[in-house]
Design a protein around this motif. Structure first.
Motif, PDB file in Angstrom:
ATOM      1  N   ILE A 119       0.730  -1.209  -0.091  1.00 12.37           N
ATOM      2  CA  ILE A 119      -0.033  -0.074  -0.072  1.00 12.37           C
ATOM      3  C   ILE A 119       0.963   1.285  -0.016  1.00 12.37           C
ATOM      4  O   ILE A 119       0.767   2.096  -0.732  1.00 12.37           O
ATOM      5  CB  ILE A 119      -0.738  -0.145   1.205  1.00 12.37           C
ATOM      6  CG1 ILE A 119      -1.874  -1.103   1.097  1.00 12.37           C
ATOM      7  CG2 ILE A 119      -1.780   1.412   1.403  1.00 12.37           C
ATOM      8  CD1 ILE A 119      -2.840  -1.547   2.343  1.00 12.37           C
ATOM      9  N   MET A 149       2.367   1.846  -3.229  1.00 16.11           N
ATOM     10  CA  MET A 149       1.562   2.554  -4.136  1.00 16.11           C
ATOM     11  C   MET A 149       1.201   3.794  -3.941  1.00 16.11           C
ATOM     12  O   MET A 149       1.037   4.699  -4.866  1.00 16.11           O
ATOM     13  CB  MET A 149       0.119   1.614  -4.116  1.00 16.11           C
ATOM     14  CG  MET A 149      -0.783   1.760  -5.388  1.00 16.11           C
ATOM     15  SD  MET A 149      -2.511   0.933  -5.172  1.00 16.11           S
ATOM     16  CE  MET A 149      -1.632  -0.845  -4.989  1.00 16.11           C
ATOM     17  N   LYS A 158       2.086   7.105  -6.415  1.00 12.61           N
ATOM     18  CA  LYS A 158       0.936   7.962  -6.623  1.00 12.61           C
ATOM     19  C   LYS A 158       1.056   9.349  -6.459  1.00 12.61           C
ATOM     20  O   LYS A 158       0.800  10.105  -7.141  1.00 12.61           O
ATOM     21  CB  LYS A 158      -0.559   7.207  -6.250  1.00 12.61           C
ATOM     22  CG  LYS A 158      -1.673   7.492  -6.935  1.00 12.61           C
ATOM     23  CD  LYS A 158      -2.843   6.694  -6.814  1.00 12.61           C
ATOM     24  CE  LYS A 158      -3.539   6.223  -7.896  1.00 12.61           C
ATOM     25  NZ  LYS A 158      -2.985   5.389  -8.930  1.00 12.61           N
ATOM     26  N   TYR A 159       1.227   9.609  -5.082  1.00 15.56           N
ATOM     27  CA  TYR A 159       1.259  11.018  -4.663  1.00 15.56           C
ATOM     28  C   TYR A 159       2.340  12.007  -4.866  1.00 15.56           C
ATOM     29  O   TYR A 159       2.415  13.158  -5.024  1.00 15.56           O
ATOM     30  CB  TYR A 159       0.693  10.879  -3.122  1.00 15.56           C
ATOM     31  CG  TYR A 159      -0.641  10.162  -2.710  1.00 15.56           C
ATOM     32  CD1 TYR A 159      -1.662  10.467  -3.721  1.00 15.56           C
ATOM     33  CD2 TYR A 159      -0.663   9.202  -1.859  1.00 15.56           C
ATOM     34  CE1 TYR A 159      -2.822   9.907  -3.806  1.00 15.56           C
ATOM     35  CE2 TYR A 159      -1.956   8.608  -1.751  1.00 15.56           C
ATOM     36  CZ  TYR A 159      -3.144   8.654  -2.642  1.00 15.56           C
ATOM     37  OH  TYR A 159      -4.306   8.311  -2.337  1.00 15.56           O
ATOM     38  N   PRO A 201      -2.942   4.338   9.139  1.00 18.95           N
ATOM     39  CA  PRO A 201      -2.300   4.219   7.653  1.00 18.95           C
ATOM     40  C   PRO A 201      -1.757   5.761   7.191  1.00 18.95           C
ATOM     41  O   PRO A 201      -2.011   6.642   7.596  1.00 18.95           O
ATOM     42  CB  PRO A 201      -3.644   3.680   6.714  1.00 18.95           C
ATOM     43  CG  PRO A 201      -4.778   4.515   7.297  1.00 18.95           C
ATOM     44  CD  PRO A 201      -4.308   4.476   9.113  1.00 18.95           C
ATOM     45  N   LEU A 232      -7.541   0.369   6.572  1.00 21.50           N
ATOM     46  CA  LEU A 232      -7.860   1.808   6.504  1.00 21.50           C
ATOM     47  C   LEU A 232      -7.165   2.540   5.112  1.00 21.50           C
ATOM     48  O   LEU A 232      -7.489   3.269   4.473  1.00 21.50           O
ATOM     49  CB  LEU A 232      -7.443   2.668   7.667  1.00 21.50           C
ATOM     50  CG  LEU A 232      -8.448   2.629   8.781  1.00 21.50           C
ATOM     51  CD1 LEU A 232      -7.966   3.099  10.175  1.00 21.50           C
ATOM     52  CD2 LEU A 232      -9.724   3.051   8.825  1.00 21.50           C
ATOM     53  N   GLY A 233      -5.599   1.922   5.074  1.00 25.89           N
ATOM     54  CA  GLY A 233      -4.914   2.564   3.962  1.00 25.89           C
ATOM     55  C   GLY A 233      -5.366   2.101   2.670  1.00 25.89           C
ATOM     56  O   GLY A 233      -5.360   2.870   1.830  1.00 25.89           O
ATOM     57  N   ALA A 234      -5.804   0.768   2.595  1.00 29.01           N
ATOM     58  CA  ALA A 234      -6.227   0.358   1.520  1.00 29.01           C
ATOM     59  C   ALA A 234      -7.624   0.857   1.028  1.00 29.01           C
ATOM     60  O   ALA A 234      -7.813   1.180  -0.184  1.00 29.01           O
ATOM     61  CB  ALA A 234      -6.370  -1.313   1.650  1.00 29.01           C
ATOM     62  N   GLY A 239      -8.610   3.751   1.939  1.00 26.66           N
ATOM     63  CA  GLY A 239      -8.451   5.115   1.371  1.00 26.66           C
ATOM     64  C   GLY A 239      -7.882   5.126  -0.055  1.00 26.66           C
ATOM     65  O   GLY A 239      -8.470   5.973  -0.989  1.00 26.66           O
ATOM     66  N   MET A 240      -7.009   4.185  -0.412  1.00 29.76           N
ATOM     67  CA  MET A 240      -6.545   4.179  -1.682  1.00 29.76           C
ATOM     68  C   MET A 240      -7.672   3.742  -2.828  1.00 29.76           C
ATOM     69  O   MET A 240      -7.628   4.359  -3.781  1.00 29.76           O
ATOM     70  CB  MET A 240      -5.502   3.009  -1.794  1.00 29.76           C
ATOM     71  CG  MET A 240      -4.252   3.319  -1.159  1.00 29.76           C
ATOM     72  SD  MET A 240      -3.434   4.707  -2.121  1.00 29.76           S
ATOM     73  CE  MET A 240      -2.759   3.759  -3.439  1.00 29.76           C
ATOM     74  N   GLU A 259      -9.524   6.328  -4.620  1.00 28.64           N
ATOM     75  CA  GLU A 259      -8.685   7.159  -5.840  1.00 28.64           C
ATOM     76  C   GLU A 259      -9.466   6.625  -7.165  1.00 28.64           C
ATOM     77  O   GLU A 259      -9.806   5.455  -7.287  1.00 28.64           O
ATOM     78  CB  GLU A 259      -7.155   6.693  -5.704  1.00 28.64           C
ATOM     79  CG  GLU A 259      -6.606   7.444  -4.476  1.00 28.64           C
ATOM     80  CD  GLU A 259      -6.357   8.855  -4.597  1.00 28.64           C
ATOM     81  OE1 GLU A 259      -6.285   9.499  -6.008  1.00 28.64           O
ATOM     82  OE2 GLU A 259      -6.493   9.677  -3.353  1.00 28.64           O
ATOM     83  N   THR A 293      -7.879   7.055  -9.949  1.00 27.32           N
ATOM     84  CA  THR A 293      -7.155   6.683 -11.131  1.00 27.32           C
ATOM     85  C   THR A 293      -6.527   5.459 -10.649  1.00 27.32           C
ATOM     86  O   THR A 293      -5.261   5.515 -10.577  1.00 27.32           O
ATOM     87  CB  THR A 293      -6.141   7.552 -11.284  1.00 27.32           C
ATOM     88  OG1 THR A 293      -5.356   8.034 -10.296  1.00 27.32           O
ATOM     89  CG2 THR A 293      -6.538   8.980 -11.925  1.00 27.32           C
ATOM     90  N   LEU A 294      -7.291   4.527 -10.608  1.00 23.36           N
ATOM     91  CA  LEU A 294      -6.746   3.084 -10.002  1.00 23.36           C
ATOM     92  C   LEU A 294      -6.759   2.053 -11.451  1.00 23.36           C
ATOM     93  O   LEU A 294      -7.616   1.827 -12.189  1.00 23.36           O
ATOM     94  CB  LEU A 294      -7.548   2.532  -9.052  1.00 23.36           C
ATOM     95  CG  LEU A 294      -7.225   2.887  -7.764  1.00 23.36           C
ATOM     96  CD1 LEU A 294      -7.926   2.138  -6.637  1.00 23.36           C
ATOM     97  CD2 LEU A 294      -5.706   2.832  -7.159  1.00 23.36           C
ATOM     98  N   GLU A 314      -3.595  -2.391  -9.745  1.00 20.14           N
ATOM     99  CA  GLU A 314      -3.621  -1.965  -8.332  1.00 20.14           C
ATOM    100  C   GLU A 314      -4.873  -2.291  -7.578  1.00 20.14           C
ATOM    101  O   GLU A 314      -4.843  -2.459  -6.286  1.00 20.14           O
ATOM    102  CB  GLU A 314      -3.458  -0.237  -8.513  1.00 20.14           C
ATOM    103  CG  GLU A 314      -2.174   0.038  -8.928  1.00 20.14           C
ATOM    104  CD  GLU A 314      -2.258   1.712  -9.408  1.00 20.14           C
ATOM    105  OE1 GLU A 314      -1.119   2.237  -9.096  1.00 20.14           O
ATOM    106  OE2 GLU A 314      -2.991   2.118  -9.787  1.00 20.14           O
ATOM    107  N   LEU A 327      -5.090  -4.195  -3.866  1.00 23.37           N
ATOM    108  CA  LEU A 327      -5.666  -3.471  -2.758  1.00 23.37           C
ATOM    109  C   LEU A 327      -6.742  -4.251  -2.184  1.00 23.37           C
ATOM    110  O   LEU A 327      -6.989  -4.595  -0.973  1.00 23.37           O
ATOM    111  CB  LEU A 327      -6.351  -2.256  -2.929  1.00 23.37           C
ATOM    112  CG  LEU A 327      -5.396  -0.830  -3.242  1.00 23.37           C
ATOM    113  CD1 LEU A 327      -6.267   0.134  -3.796  1.00 23.37           C
ATOM    114  CD2 LEU A 327      -4.679  -0.663  -1.988  1.00 23.37           C
TER     115      LEU A 327
END
Lengths: 140, 1138
Positions: free
Chosen positions: A17, A20, A24-25, A118, B939-941, B943-944, B947, B949-950, B954, B958
């Motif tokens: 994660i 990625m 991305k950012y 996260p 939480l991280g996944a 949040g991603m 997005e 533009t995945l 990707e 996730l």
């Protein structure tokens, strides 16, 4: 972008994660991931010897790891020469919200900041805001 | 038998004519007689038994009976009756034969004139013999009494004549020394042989001191060692008789065996000493003086006893407090102790009271100058003034009176001057007048006179001055008999009142003899020739008129002169006494009768005593015309008298020394004891508080003196003793005449007629043991107080002797040991014997150290018989006496079980708190790392995923991350639940679990893995096949350890797991070993059993296994230890207490 990321965490899921997100950012192109703190230390030791190519690096360090945890890593890291250490900014990246860990990290002079997982977009952007970058690049 | 009484004659004669002839002859001879004529053997025999004749006359030849046979019968019956053969013709040989056989005289019937005189001679001779026998009987009886009293009182006496070295011991003196009476020569050497070696020098020194010193008696105690090893304690008094130059001539000793009281005292004292050591107690008076006799300290009792305040005597010389005359003695004592460390000397001195009175004090001086803690002479003493005063007063009054009065052979009494009431009387008077003492003392002097003489008596007694010869008066005995008594009176003061001491001399016999002489010349001659008295009759010019045979003998002995008639008697006496004799005779011619006793030395060495009496002889007109001098040899009597006096004196002295009185109860009436006469010695009177001079005890008076509560018991004892003819001992209270209650001890025995066995009297001694008893009581009270104190504490005390025997234990000690061992501890046993094995040895070792002066403190725990555990704090400390000697030890133990348990409880609570705290920390750690880590990933996944533009890759990645993280989260939650379950007390039942069945189950459940890794599990449960436990836990432990061994195997090497069981000392041990990669313990020991700790990267371990194993082992009450090195495999050892 001329900044190297060194990610030290035994949690592979997390590493995917982070990978990625950074790409991305902040368009991170040089990202090294280690699931063993010992291996990471070895890499930094070798990297320090390549003085011809000094390059700034941000270390994202987990605390809870088998065999050598984050704190033990920091003890060993502290033993590097000051000049070598100046190349690195260490951030704790951990799921721990324990005050004990936060306090401990604040007391460590080699630690720049404490990031709770996260690692969201805001945290990453904040980490790389203008000022930070200018400082970093200015130092170069 | 007196002359005016009828002579009882038994006459054996078959011929009435001959009998009548004899009767006539006797009547003509002027004899008063009663005759009993018997004519044959039978009636002669009866008459011997019933008639009680004074004399026997016997014919020689009777039908079927002879004079010789009659003599034999008479002698068998009683050899004392004179036997006169009155016979027809006989040969001289026959007569001589009969005389040899004991016939008094032989008279021919045809010549009976000699018969009367022969009878008179026989009677007179018999009378004298009887008198002597009686006297000797009395002496022997007295002597026996003395012996008995000495024996009863354990009193021995002995004496040594220091000029001749002739010595004598009483029977009891032999016994006290451990000899059989008379077994050896009573010498000083033999005496010293038995003195305890430790006291030998002391006894020698004291004896020598006594001979040298100016005082004549000395008292000291010493020990005697018997051949059988018995030690006796003797109180000894030595008395020295000196001649006028002060040279000792005789040494007498009185030994009183006081072992019984000493040992009783010592026994109490030794217990007391233990208590003293436990609890300090104040003693008598105690002062300390330095080497210069300066007073440096005084106990508080000094003020209470002597009246001086501390500041009044501290710093002063001790001699200022001592009576002038005792100073020298005290200096002697001081010098004796001053130069020897620890020397100790007893003393008796007078010490000044603040009011300038002097107190008799008794005590000891003990040199502790060398003792760094004291540096002084310790003087311990106590006030004995009262006792001393008492002793002195008693001794004086006793001496004054006893010797003069009581033992005088002349009748004596004391009568009030005004009322003539008798105040005291001696034994001789009582015998003479026939009264008992009690009776006599109720009478007045008037009772001794016939009524018609009373008027004369009163006239004579008015205004009598000093020593007066009252002359010869008629006196009346109890039975009414009148007799003539020669009286002397002297005015004295008796107990403060005016009184008169009277001496009465019975001259009746002599007067009667004189009367008889007047009647018949023949009778005079007979009597004069046949008495034991020598008579010389002289006229006014001292010229000898007549004398008898005995007088002639005496004269030859004394004057070495053959008496002749018409000689002047005065010319015959020695020059130096001539004037005295002349004076005496002149006084006699003036009407006085004079009596004296003189001694003469005969044949240069033999001393003879003579009783000489000068009596005026007057004619019918009362004109004095001559003097009758009678001389009687009284040597034998004098000697026995002296002996008697001496033994009496010994007894009295002994009684006084021992404060022992004696008494005698006649047993004429064994049914009602109150009818019997009771005699007391002076000391007995004093013990009961009576004045021995004023009182005569009766049974009834005695009974009242016995404490009411003790009367019945004493009465019973006495009666029982009489009935069973056995001696008895008693201890009882008496109430003295002054109301004081005292305690006395009596020993008594019965004296029975040796032939019939009938009890005649009871003799006993009485001993005032109040002081000893009080001391014992005081000791017992203080002991009792201490005991109460000791029994009411919670601390156990056991006192041990130096032999480690139990001397005393208190109640808590008894309870404690009972609880611990189920056995009652008892005194006399060794304390360490109550324990076994190592504990006994340890305790013994400790005790031995304590005996060397160490004090030991320690704590221990013991398992009681009910399996409860007690904790004790023990102290062993030595008991040290005043001389710094270790005389035993005190073992005290305090039960600290409660404290100990609460301590342990506290420790456990603390440990629990620490553990809980750690667990909380651990939990927080788990929450922030292990629990939050998958959450953070989710939480991280998530949040991603927002997005836009995945890429599809990707996105998939996730989603996969989300899936892994959620599963991980679930695992952690499951683990936490499991852990919390293990930690909480389980209700699961314990059961016996076989180890091999567990291993078999596990083999089945992870069969796939075992097969895959080619793992081998070897086990040996031959020593212990299983245990009583919770099966699921044991399974989990085995499972985790076995699966760990497989998980952490060495790459390329098939895992080999060995499991075995064993026991040792109630411990069960399980061993797990493998050939795996091992753990670097130097690095990871601290975290070994932490939750989610892992020591390797390359396996799927979560860090749960060891944590769970440890938790479960501990929940089952066991421990786990790991031995391991990296790459050397692991060995886990699990221990359970069985």
């Amino acid at each position: 972008m001329g900044i190297q990321f060194i990610l030290i965490d035994d949690d592979t899921c997390n590493n995917h994660i982070i990978n990625m997100s950074l790409k991305k950012y902040v368009d991170a192109d040089d990202l090294r991931t280690f699931t063993s703190a010992e291996d990471a230390l070895e890499y930094i030791r070798i990297r320090n010897e390549e003085i011809a190519l000094p390059k700034k690096a941000i270390i994202l360090l987990d605390i809870n790891m088998p065999v050598m945890n984050g704190w033990e890593f920091l003890e060993r890291f502290d033993k590097f020469r000051e000049k070598a250490k100046m190349q690195y900014k260490v951030y704790m990246l951990t799921s721990s919200i324990s005050k004990k860990d936060i306090d401990r990290s604040n007391r460590n002079r080699n630690v720049k900041g404490y990031l709770v997982k996260p690692l969201t977009k805001e945290k990453i952007l904040n980490l790389f805001n203008e000022e930070t970058w200018s400082k970093l690049t200015g130092d170069q | 038998m007196e002359m005016n009484q009828e002579i009882r004659i038994l006459h054996l004669e078959d011929q009435l004519h001959d009998a009548e002839l004899i009767r006539r002859t006797l009547l003509d001879g002027g004899l008063k007689f009663d005759i009993n004529l018997v004519r044959n053997k039978e009636s002669f025999k009866n008459a011997l038994g019933e008639y009680n004749p004074d004399i026997i006359l016997s014919d020689n030849a009777l039908p079927m009976f002879s004079g010789a046979e009659a003599l034999e019968m008479a002698q068998k019956n009683s050899s004392k009756i004179p036997f006169i053969l009155v016979s027809g013709a006989a040969t001289e040989e026959f007569a001589a034969e009969m005389m040899k056989n004991g016939v008094w005289d032989y008279i021919l019937k045809d010549r009976p004139m000699r018969l009367c005189n022969s009878i008179k001679n026989a009677i007179e001779k018999n009378r004298l013999e009887k008198e002597r026998e009686l006297y000797i009987d009395k002496l022997i009886a007295r002597d026996r009494m003395l012996q008995a009293a000495e024996k009863l009182a354990h009193l021995g006496s002995w004496e040594v004549d220091l000029l001749t070295y002739i010595s004598g011991w009483s029977d009891e003196a032999y016994r006290i020394l451990g000899y059989e009476p008379g077994a050896i020569e009573p010498s000083y050497e033999n005496y010293l042989k038995r003195v305890h070696p430790g006291d030998l020098d002391y006894v020698k020194q004291m004896t020598a001191d006594c001979m040298l010193a100016t005082h004549n008696s000395i008292k000291f105690n010493f020990r005697v060692l018997h051949p059988d090893g018995t030690v006796k304690y003797i109180r000894n008094e030595l008395i020295v008789d000196r001649d006028i130059t002060g040279k000792p001539v005789k040494l007498s000793g009185f030994n009183l065996d006081i072992t019984e009281s000493v040992s009783a005292e010592m026994e109490l004292k030794s217990t007391e000493r233990f208590y003293q050591a436990l609890i300090e107690k104040s003693a008598d008076l105690k002062v300390l003086i330095d080497a210069n006799s300066m007073l440096t300290y005084g106990s508080p009792s000094v003020e209470s006893t002597l009246g001086f305040q501390k500041e009044e005597y501290i710093g002063k010389n001790v001699s200022e407090m001592i009576f002038q005359k005792d100073l020298e003695g005290f200096e002697l004592i001081r010098n004796k102790v001053l130069y020897t460390a620890s020397a100790s000397e007893p003393f008796q001195i007078r010490i000044r009271h603040k009011n300038d009175e002097f107190k008799w004090c008794e005590g000891t001086a003990n040199n502790q100058l060398h003792n760094p803690d004291i540096q002084a002479i310790i003087i311990n003493f106590r006030d004995i003034s009262e006792r001393k005063e008492h002793e002195i007063r008693l001794a004086e009054s006793e001496k004054k009176y006893k010797d003069l009065f009581d033992q005088n052979p002349m009748s004596m009494w004391i009568a009030d001057e005004e009322t003539y009431k008798f105040l005291d009387v001696n034994e001789a008077a009582l015998n003479n007048y026939g009264y008992s003492r009690a009776e006599f003392l109720t009478l007045t002097a008037l009772h001794l006179r016939p009524e018609e003489d009373i008027e004369t008596f009163i006239r004579e007694h008015t205004g009598l001055k000093h020593l007066t010869n009252l002359g010869v008066r008629r006196h009346k005995k109890k039975d009414g008999t009148l007799f003539f008594a020669e009286l002397f009176a002297n005015n004295i003061s008796f107990n403060g009142a005016k009184a008169r001491l009277i001496l009465s001399n019975d001259i009746n016999e002599k007067l009667l003899a004189q009367n008889a002489l007047k009647k018949s010349e023949a009778n005079i001659k007979t009597i004069l020739q046949n008495t034991d008295t020598g008579y010389i009759l002289i006229d006014k010019s001292f010229s000898i008129v007549s004398f008898n045979k005995l007088a002639e003998n005496f004269s030859r002995q004394i004057l070495n002169h053959q008496l002749k008639e018409d000689e002047n008697l005065l010319a015959l006496v020695d020059e130096d006494i001539k004037s005295t004799v002349k004076e005496i005779m002149d006084r006699v011619l003036g009407g006085e009768t004079i009596v004296n006793e003189s001694n003469y030395t005969i044949n240069l060495h033999q001393v003879c005593w003579y009783f000489i009496k000068y009596v005026p002889i007057s004619n019918l007109e009362n004109e004095i015309f001559g003097i009758l001098i009678s001389v009687k040899d009284i040597t034998e009597k004098k000697e026995s008298e002296n002996r008697l006096l001496q033994s009496q004196a010994h007894l009295l002295e002994s009684q006084r020394i021992g404060n022992v009185g004696s008494w005698e109860l006649h047993l004429t009436d064994t049914e009602d004891l109150n009818n019997n006469e009771l005699y007391w010695s002076d000391q007995t009177y004093r013990i009961y508080g009576f004045d021995p001079v004023e009182t005569r005890i009766t049974r009834e008076m005695y009974r009242k003196r016995v404490h009411p509560d003790d009367r019945a018991a004493i009465q019973f004892l006495i009666q029982k003793s009489i009935n069973e003819r056995e001696s008895y001992q008693s201890e009882h209270r008496i109430i003295r005449i002054d109301g004081e209650t005292r305690i006395v001890k009596n020993y008594a025995q019965i004296i029975s007629d040796p032939e019939t066995g009938i009890p005649l009297k009871m003799v006993g001694i009485v001993h005032d043991i109040t002081e000893r008893k009080k001391a014992e009581e005081a000791l017992k009270t203080s002991e009792a107080n201490l005991r109460t104190l000791l029994n009411n504490t919670e601390i156990s005390y056991v006192l041990l002797s130096p032999e480690l025997k139990i001397v005393y234990y208190n109640q808590p000690a008894k309870n404690g040991f009972l609880r611990e061992s189920g056995i009652n501890i008892e005194t006399g046993n060794a304390l360490h014997d109550y324990f076994s094995g190592e504990r006994s040895i340890k305790l013994f070792t400790k005790c031995t150290a304590v005996l060397n002066g160490e004090k030991i403190d320690y704590e221990c725990n013991v398992v009681n018989i009910d399996n409860s555990v007690s904790w004790y704090h023990n102290t062993l400390s030595p008991v040290i006496d005043q001389e710094d000697k270790i005389v035993g030890m005190v073992f005290s133990r305090t039960d600290i079980t409660k404290r100990k348990f609460s301590e342990l409880e506290k420790e456990k609570i603390t440990a629990d708190l620490i553990r809980q705290n750690k667990e909380l920390e651990l939990f927080a750690y788990i929450v922030s790392h292990n629990l939050r880590s998958p959450v953070a990933n989710i939480l991280g996944a998530a949040g991603m995923l927002k997005e836009e533009t995945l890429s599809p890759d990707e996105f998939n990645m996730l989603l996969n991350g989300l899936d892994v993280s959620v599963n991980k989260l679930d695992d952690v939650i499951m683990d936490l639940n499991y852990i919390l379950q293990v930690k909480n007390p389980v209700n699961e039942k314990k059961e016996f679990v076989e180890f091999n069945s567990i291993v078999d189950d596990i083999r089945t459940s992870i069969g796939a893995e075992i097969l895959k890794e080619d793992a081998q599990i070897l086990y040996d449960f031959s020593q212990v096949s299983g245990m009583h436990t919770i099966k699921s836990y044991l399974y989990s432990i085995f499972y985790n350890l076995i699966s760990n061994s497989i998980k952490y195997r060495k790459p390329g090497e098939p895992p080999l797991i060995r499991i075995s069981s064993s026991t040792d000392h109630e411990i069960l041990q399980l061993n797990f070993s493998d050939n795996g990669i091992g753990i670097n313990l130097d690095k990871f020991r601290d975290q070994l059993y932490g939750l989610y700790k892992r020591f390797h990267y390359h396996t799927e371990g979560k860090g749960m296994g060891l944590y769970m194993v440890k938790t479960q082992v501990e929940t089952l009450g066991g421990t786990i230890i790991l031995n391991s090195q990296e790459n050397q495999g692991c060995e886990f050892m699990i221990k359970f207490k069985l």
